[in-house]
Motif scaffolding. Structure first.
Motif, mmCIF file in Angstrom:
data_model
loop_
_atom_site.group_PDB
_atom_site.id
_atom_site.type_symbol
_atom_site.label_atom_id
_atom_site.label_comp_id
_atom_site.label_asym_id
_atom_site.label_seq_id
_atom_site.Cartn_x
_atom_site.Cartn_y
_atom_site.Cartn_z
ATOM 1 N N VAL A 171 0.859 -1.184 0.000
ATOM 2 C CA VAL A 171 0.000 0.000 0.000
ATOM 3 C C VAL A 171 0.893 1.232 0.000
ATOM 4 N N GLY A 172 0.302 2.382 -0.295
ATOM 5 C CA GLY A 172 1.047 3.628 -0.289
ATOM 6 C C GLY A 172 1.256 4.159 1.116
ATOM 7 N N ALA A 173 2.059 5.218 1.212
ATOM 8 C CA ALA A 173 2.315 5.839 2.507
ATOM 9 C C ALA A 173 1.099 6.633 2.976
ATOM 10 N N GLY A 174 0.993 6.840 4.288
ATOM 11 C CA GLY A 174 -0.016 7.721 4.856
ATOM 12 C C GLY A 174 -1.320 7.071 5.230
ATOM 13 N N ALA A 175 -1.431 5.748 5.122
ATOM 14 C CA ALA A 175 -2.677 5.057 5.465
ATOM 15 C C ALA A 175 -2.709 4.696 6.948
ATOM 16 N N LEU A 176 -3.911 4.458 7.459
ATOM 17 C CA LEU A 176 -4.094 3.951 8.813
ATOM 18 C C LEU A 176 -3.920 2.439 8.795
ATOM 19 N N GLU A 213 -5.524 -3.806 21.086
ATOM 20 C CA GLU A 213 -5.500 -3.143 19.786
ATOM 21 C C GLU A 213 -4.394 -2.105 19.742
ATOM 22 N N GLN A 214 -3.865 -1.878 18.518
ATOM 23 C CA GLN A 214 -2.783 -0.935 18.286
ATOM 24 C C GLN A 214 -2.953 -0.356 16.881
ATOM 25 N N ASP A 215 -2.243 0.717 16.574
ATOM 26 C CA ASP A 215 -2.357 1.283 15.237
ATOM 27 C C ASP A 215 -1.108 2.046 14.849
ATOM 28 N N ILE A 216 -0.985 2.270 13.555
ATOM 29 C CA ILE A 216 -0.018 3.185 12.946
ATOM 30 C C ILE A 216 -0.851 4.207 12.188
ATOM 31 N N SER A 217 -0.790 5.454 12.595
ATOM 32 C CA SER A 217 -1.692 6.453 12.024
ATOM 33 C C SER A 217 -1.309 6.855 10.606
ATOM 34 N N ALA A 218 -0.042 6.707 10.243
ATOM 35 C CA ALA A 218 0.402 7.043 8.886
ATOM 36 C C ALA A 218 1.460 6.022 8.463
ATOM 37 N N SER A 219 1.068 5.092 7.617
ATOM 38 C CA SER A 219 1.949 3.993 7.228
ATOM 39 C C SER A 219 3.115 4.466 6.373
ATOM 40 N N ASN A 220 4.218 3.724 6.437
ATOM 41 C CA ASN A 220 5.237 3.806 5.403
ATOM 42 C C ASN A 220 4.764 2.972 4.214
ATOM 43 N N ALA A 221 5.230 3.282 3.031
ATOM 44 C CA ALA A 221 4.809 2.538 1.845
ATOM 45 C C ALA A 221 5.286 1.094 1.905
ATOM 46 N N LEU A 244 -7.749 3.601 4.055
ATOM 47 C CA LEU A 244 -7.301 4.751 3.288
ATOM 48 C C LEU A 244 -7.528 6.058 4.054
ATOM 49 N N PRO A 245 -6.617 7.015 3.925
ATOM 50 C CA PRO A 245 -6.845 8.317 4.546
ATOM 51 C C PRO A 245 -7.919 9.089 3.788
ATOM 52 N N ALA A 246 -8.456 10.129 4.433
ATOM 53 C CA ALA A 246 -9.477 10.970 3.802
ATOM 54 C C ALA A 246 -8.904 11.670 2.583
ATOM 55 N N SER A 247 -9.747 11.866 1.600
ATOM 56 C CA SER A 247 -9.361 12.567 0.371
ATOM 57 C C SER A 247 -9.785 14.018 0.503
ATOM 58 N N SER A 248 -8.849 14.892 0.786
ATOM 59 C CA SER A 248 -9.164 16.288 1.103
ATOM 60 C C SER A 248 -9.510 17.090 -0.147
#
Length: 552
Positions: A171-176, A213-221, A244-248
């Motif tokens: 996946v691309g960078a910046g995803a949850l 539960e755990q998370d990464i708020s902005a993934s590396n690619a 996917l992050p929001a599409s601004s």
């Protein structure tokens, strides 16, 4: 296996999301602009004991457009765990569910995209078809795509202290990246892991560490995986899901879908397909409408099967496309469909892959079996000499058809069927037996609307190793027939996704917990050669079947 020293049973768990303090995130009141990047808002890990639980989450109001997501488990009940909330209704079940190590229960990720505002909180309800132990996690996120947010998901299970879901597709960078774990025992503590060099942030955990539960708020690619370390060795069940992050600022809708048509029409199901739409930032999914009301979404897949229809009834379908910002296209040209009064239909089934050797084992069809129906199944004995034997307590011996051997050259796998069954109002018991103690996996199903005399038209089998299985092709067949796909694996794929034949998708109808014994079906085939393809989440030696039966 889940820790069964928790006495008591119940059917329903209520998780109330109500006002309170939040650590590490700014809460979104209704009407406030959403975050530009994914952000954790609130969460809770839960497990139940002797009574119906009502658990309060110390967090604030649910913001409009937010994502609700959780990893939910029911231990000792058949069927699938169900999740809904008091504001939005039913949540979406994601693929890649699993089951406990003894192949019982159900563990699945559910999510609700684009939540309605809930200024005073909401209540999440988790239910099972019978009394069950429940455990799991639930969380809210802002800054996530409101349309088709789930990009990738993978799950796994194991025993030990090292938790690893395995990788998703890239996946691309910046995803949850959301990851969660439930365990059978009490690990006491869980340490967060990392994915593509990005550390997970621990969010919620029960005191025993049995739900976390755990998370990464902005993934590396790149591909993502859920990793964690348990304080004490136990059986674990983990998921990693990429949202996917929001599409601004995107206000352009996708183009309208074209070419909507029915690939299969049966008494109990209608399968649809259409040509893909385009969008300036990418189509994330399609909404399917029946008689003007939305009945489901598909992700980026341009096909859908509606299994909630009735025979002899007219329906009108349409489809629209949407993007991550929630922009919807105009609806497609409507398609009118009338279901037949009679066609093949799936009634019930059972599957098992025993972990111990024996000379016989049983599968139970617990519901009433109607006179004239078809009984069919894909059965194996691993390393015992001779042929696996199949019979039931009402009809006696079944008819053996095509067969295969295991990749080591031993054992026996065979397709058996029994047309025109006798009535069994109390259900019936299917017995698999071998000449010597061995492993006896199998999956069986009951089908109505099939010819009662010599219904089997053709069956083919194949074997291989890997994550892609295929039975090979039959000779060309006429339209409207019942097609059964069978799969038995040497390992535990955990998730099996059936493919399609002549453009008509198979529905997974019967499987055991690890999905190492499966039946899938097409209730009304398209004309042409037929084959049964499957995709396995975990590679294994596999043995695939495709059988075509004449409709009644």
């Amino acid at each position: 296996m889940m820790n069964t020293n928790r006495a008591g049973h119940h059917r329903r768990l209520l998780i109330a999301l109500t006002a309170g303090a939040v650590v590490g995130a700014t809460l979104l009141a209704p009407g406030v602009a959403r975050a530009a990047v994914p952000a954790f808002v609130q969460g809770k890990a839960f497990t139940t004991g002797t009574r119906v639980a009502s658990t309060q989450v110390g967090a604030g109001p649910v913001g409009a457009g937010d994502l609700l997501v959780g990893w939910f488990a029911q231990y000792n009940a058949a069927g699938q765990v169900q999740v809904s909330d008091s504001v939005n209704g039913t949540w979406t079940r994601a693929p890649a569910g699993t089951a406990f190590q003894n192949d019982t229960g159900d563990i699945a990720l559910y999510y609700l995209a684009n939540s309605k505002a809930a200024a005073t909180g909401l209540t999440v309800t988790v239910t099972a078809g019978a009394p069950a132990y429940f455990q799991g996690t639930v969380a809210e996120y802002s800054g996530v795509a409101v349309g088709g947010p789930l990009a990738q998901i993978v799950s796994n299970r194991g025993v030990g202290t090292a938790v690893d879901t395995g990788p998703t597709a890239a996946v691309g960078a910046g995803a949850l990246v959301y990851s969660a774990v439930v365990t059978g025992g009490n690990p006491q503590s869980v340490a967060p892991g990392s994915s593509q060099g990005a550390p997970y942030v621990a969010r919620s955990s029960t005191s025993s560490g049995s739900a976390y539960e755990q998370d990464i708020s902005a993934s590396n690619a790149g591909s993502q995986r859920g990793t964690a370390t348990l304080g004490t060795s136990t059986d674990w069940y983990a998921v990693a899901a990429v949202f996917l992050p929001a599409s601004s600022g995107d206000t352009q809708p996708p183009t309208t879908p074209t070419g909507l048509h029915a690939t299969s029409v049966a008494t109990t199901s209608v399968s649809l397909a259409w040509s893909p739409s385009t969008d300036n930032v990418g189509v994330t999914g399609y909404t399917v409408y029946r008689n003007g009301s939305a009945i489901g979404t598909t992700g980026s897949t341009t096909s859908y099967s509606d299994s909630t229809v009735s025979g002899g009834t007219g329906y009108t379908y349409a489809v629209d496309a949407f993007d991550a910002a929630g922009n919807h296209s105009a609806r497609s040209t409507a398609l009118a469909v009338t279901t037949p009064n009679s066609s093949p239909r799936f009634v019930q089934g059972a599957a098992d892959s025993p972990g111990t050797r024996s000379t016989s084992t049983t599968l139970t069809l617990s519901g009433p079996v109607a006179a004239g129906d078809l009984l069919a199944g894909w059965f194996a004995q691993y390393d015992s000499p001779g042929q696996v034997q199949v019979s039931d307590n009402v009809n006696g011996a079944w008819t053996r058809s095509v067969s295969e051997t295991f990749t080591n050259g031993g054992g026996d796998l065979a397709f058996f069927h029994l047309p025109n069954t006798k009535a069994a109002p109390q259900g019936l018991t299917i017995t698999l037996s071998a000449a010597a103690a061995t492993y006896l996996p199998g999956a069986a199903g009951e089908y109505a609307g099939v010819a009662t005399s010599a219904p089997l038209k053709q069956a083919v089998v194949a074997r291989g190793i890997g994550t892609t299985a295929d039975s090979g092709a039959t000779a060309a067949q006429s339209a409207g027939q019942l097609v059964i796909g069978g799969l038995i694996t040497g390992g535990q794929p955990l998730t099996v996704t059936p493919g399609s034949s002549q453009g008509v998708p198979f529905a997974l109808q019967v499987h055991n917990g690890s999905e190492s014994a499966d039946l899938a079906g097409i209730l009304a085939s398209a004309a042409g050669t037929q084959h049964a393809p499957f995709t396995l989440a975990t590679g294994s030696d596999w043995y695939a079947l495709c059988a075509v039966f004449q409709s009644g």
